[in-house]
Design an enzyme around this catalytic site. Structure first.
Site, PDB file in Angstrom:
ATOM      1  N   ASN A  10     -50.659   8.461  64.428  1.00 15.84           N
ATOM      2  CA  ASN A  10     -51.572   7.677  65.256  1.00 15.84           C
ATOM      3  C   ASN A  10     -52.303   6.728  64.322  1.00 15.84           C
ATOM      4  O   ASN A  10     -53.235   7.129  63.633  1.00 15.84           O
ATOM      5  CB  ASN A  10     -52.544   8.638  65.969  1.00 15.84           C
ATOM      6  N   TRP A  11     -51.864   5.494  64.322  1.00 14.44           N
ATOM      7  CA  TRP A  11     -52.435   4.534  63.365  1.00 14.44           C
ATOM      8  C   TRP A  11     -53.822   4.052  63.774  1.00 14.44           C
ATOM      9  O   TRP A  11     -54.511   3.397  63.018  1.00 14.44           O
ATOM     10  CB  TRP A  11     -51.502   3.324  63.202  1.00 14.44           C
ATOM     11  N   LYS A  12     -54.216   4.334  65.004  1.00  8.61           N
ATOM     12  CA  LYS A  12     -55.520   3.894  65.529  1.00  8.61           C
ATOM     13  C   LYS A  12     -55.666   2.381  65.375  1.00  8.61           C
ATOM     14  O   LYS A  12     -54.682   1.654  65.482  1.00  8.61           O
ATOM     15  CB  LYS A  12     -56.651   4.680  64.863  1.00  8.61           C
ATOM     16  N   HIS A  97     -56.731  10.444  74.157  1.00 11.42           N
ATOM     17  CA  HIS A  97     -57.255  10.760  72.829  1.00 11.42           C
ATOM     18  C   HIS A  97     -58.780  10.870  72.919  1.00 11.42           C
ATOM     19  O   HIS A  97     -59.417  10.156  73.690  1.00 11.42           O
ATOM     20  CB  HIS A  97     -56.854   9.661  71.835  1.00 11.42           C
ATOM     21  N   GLU A  99     -61.061   9.809  71.133  1.00  8.34           N
ATOM     22  CA  GLU A  99     -61.783   8.559  70.877  1.00  8.34           C
ATOM     23  C   GLU A  99     -61.816   7.694  72.132  1.00  8.34           C
ATOM     24  O   GLU A  99     -62.784   6.968  72.373  1.00  8.34           O
ATOM     25  CB  GLU A  99     -61.141   7.825  69.686  1.00  8.34           C
ATOM     26  N   GLU A 167     -56.365  18.682  69.707  1.00 11.21           N
ATOM     27  CA  GLU A 167     -57.117  18.049  68.624  1.00 11.21           C
ATOM     28  C   GLU A 167     -58.598  18.393  68.762  1.00 11.21           C
ATOM     29  O   GLU A 167     -59.309  17.764  69.567  1.00 11.21           O
ATOM     30  CB  GLU A 167     -56.959  16.527  68.685  1.00 11.21           C
ATOM     31  N   GLY A 173     -60.613  13.216  61.497  1.00  6.36           N
ATOM     32  CA  GLY A 173     -61.146  12.308  60.482  1.00  6.36           C
ATOM     33  C   GLY A 173     -62.246  12.898  59.619  1.00  6.36           C
ATOM     34  O   GLY A 173     -62.940  12.175  58.910  1.00  6.36           O
ATOM     35  N   SER A 213     -57.256  16.070  60.934  1.00  4.85           N
ATOM     36  CA  SER A 213     -57.243  16.272  59.473  1.00  4.85           C
ATOM     37  C   SER A 213     -55.998  17.014  58.976  1.00  4.85           C
ATOM     38  O   SER A 213     -56.068  17.762  58.000  1.00  4.85           O
ATOM     39  CB  SER A 213     -58.516  16.984  59.006  1.00  4.85           C
ATOM     40  N   GLY A 234     -53.594  11.148  62.004  1.00  7.14           N
ATOM     41  CA  GLY A 234     -54.288   9.869  61.912  1.00  7.14           C
ATOM     42  C   GLY A 234     -54.253   9.331  60.493  1.00  7.14           C
ATOM     43  O   GLY A 234     -53.295   8.693  60.074  1.00  7.14           O
ATOM     44  N   GLY A 235     -55.296   9.628  59.740  1.00  8.48           N
ATOM     45  CA  GLY A 235     -55.459   9.059  58.399  1.00  8.48           C
ATOM     46  C   GLY A 235     -54.221   9.191  57.518  1.00  8.48           C
ATOM     47  O   GLY A 235     -53.793   8.215  56.877  1.00  8.48           O
TER      48      GLY A 235
HETATM   49  P1  PGA Z   1     -56.934  12.467  61.621  1.00  4.23           P
HETATM   50  O1  PGA Z   1     -56.788  11.934  63.134  1.00  4.23           O
HETATM   51  O2  PGA Z   1     -55.588  12.972  61.185  1.00  4.23           O
HETATM   52  O3  PGA Z   1     -57.369  11.254  60.840  1.00  4.23           O
HETATM   53  O4  PGA Z   1     -57.969  13.542  61.637  1.00  4.23           O
HETATM   54  C1  PGA Z   1     -55.977  12.618  64.053  1.00  4.23           C
HETATM   55  C2  PGA Z   1     -56.071  11.954  65.399  1.00  4.23           C
HETATM   56  O5  PGA Z   1     -57.144  11.480  65.771  1.00  4.23           O
HETATM   57  O6  PGA Z   1     -55.052  11.860  66.125  1.00  4.23           O
END
Ligand code: PGA
Length: 250
Positions: A10-12, A97, A99, A167, A173, A213, A234-235
């Protein structure tokens, strides 16, 4: 158990076109040289889906969107419909998600409508659910996650058109993750709930990803859990080597 893991990036809201294409090409090149025991997916921002899909066409790397509207077209300025993502070469879309639930006030009903739209467009919906830190500290994790699962899963969901991503919001994050017994407990509870909706055989085929994470140093331990069928990353999905290392942990 015949669930093939899914490692999804997930590149956001990251990557301009050149960066996104380079990142996707880097992963596709690794996939050409070696096939991991998992399906690999990248979900770039909508602006880059087209370029990334073209760059990796013919490779084993799948491409997805990060959100879609519940309607297939119409007066929704700035939104993106599921058929538009499909049109660009996407085969998956993330919905719900945390967010988006937080930034855009998306309820379970909205997420469910988006997943329905994704299915109608022929996309696999990755439905995200997870508790906040306050909810975990209050001992409400299973109640919250269970409620989100029930409320967000559309009637037409099958193990072929739907993936669940658990999640914990407080793990996204932050570098923090639940303990492996905590992850196992939630994933087991989701699979039990899924059995009521999809039947025992359907539930046994449903992929339930862990996200929050996940990184090369903890992926092996998390992915080894019986009911963890991949990761939503994500990251660590923004670096070819980290993403590849996680895929190699399957
Ligand atoms: P993260 O994000 O790996 O940076 O914690 C995961 C996500 O939000 O899908």
């Amino acid at each position: 158990m015949s669930r093939r893991p899914l490692i999804a990036g997930n590149w956001k809201m990251n990557c301009l076109k050149a960066e996104g294409v380079a990142l996707a090409e880097g992963i596709a090149a690794k996939l050409r040289a070696q096939a991991p025991a998992a399906d690999l997916l990248v979900c770039p921002p909508a602006t880059v889906v087209d370029s990334v899909a073209r760059a990796v066409a013919g490779s084993r790397l799948a491409v997805g969107g990060q959100d879609c509207h519940a309607d297939k077209s119409g007066a929704h300025t700035g939104d993106i419909a599921a058929p538009m993502l499909k049109d660009l070469g996407a085969s998956y879309v993330i919905v719900g998600h945390s967010e988006r639930r937080a930034d855009h006030g998306e309820s379970d009903a909205v997420v469910r409508a988006k997943a329905t739209a994704a299915h109608a467009a022929g996309l696999i919906a990755i439905i995200c659910i997870g508790e906040t830190e306050v909810e975990r500290d209050g001992g409400r994790t299973l109640e919250v996650v269970g409620g989100q699962f029930e409320g967000s899963l559309p009637n037409g969901a099958t193990p072929d058109n739907t993936v669940i991503a658990y999640e914990p919001v407080w793990a996204i994050g932050t570098g923090r993750t639940p303990t492996t017994p905590e992850v196992a407990e939630v994933h087991g509870a989701i699979r039990a709930l899924a059995a009521k909706r999809l039947g025992t055989a359907g539930s046994a085929r449903l992929r339930i990803l862990y996200g929050g994470s996940m990184k090369p140093s903890n992926a092996k331990e998390l992915l080894a859990l019986e009911d963890v069928d991949g990761g939503l990353i994500g990251g660590a999905s923004l670096k070819v080597d980290d993403f590849w290392a996680i895929a190699q942990s399957c």
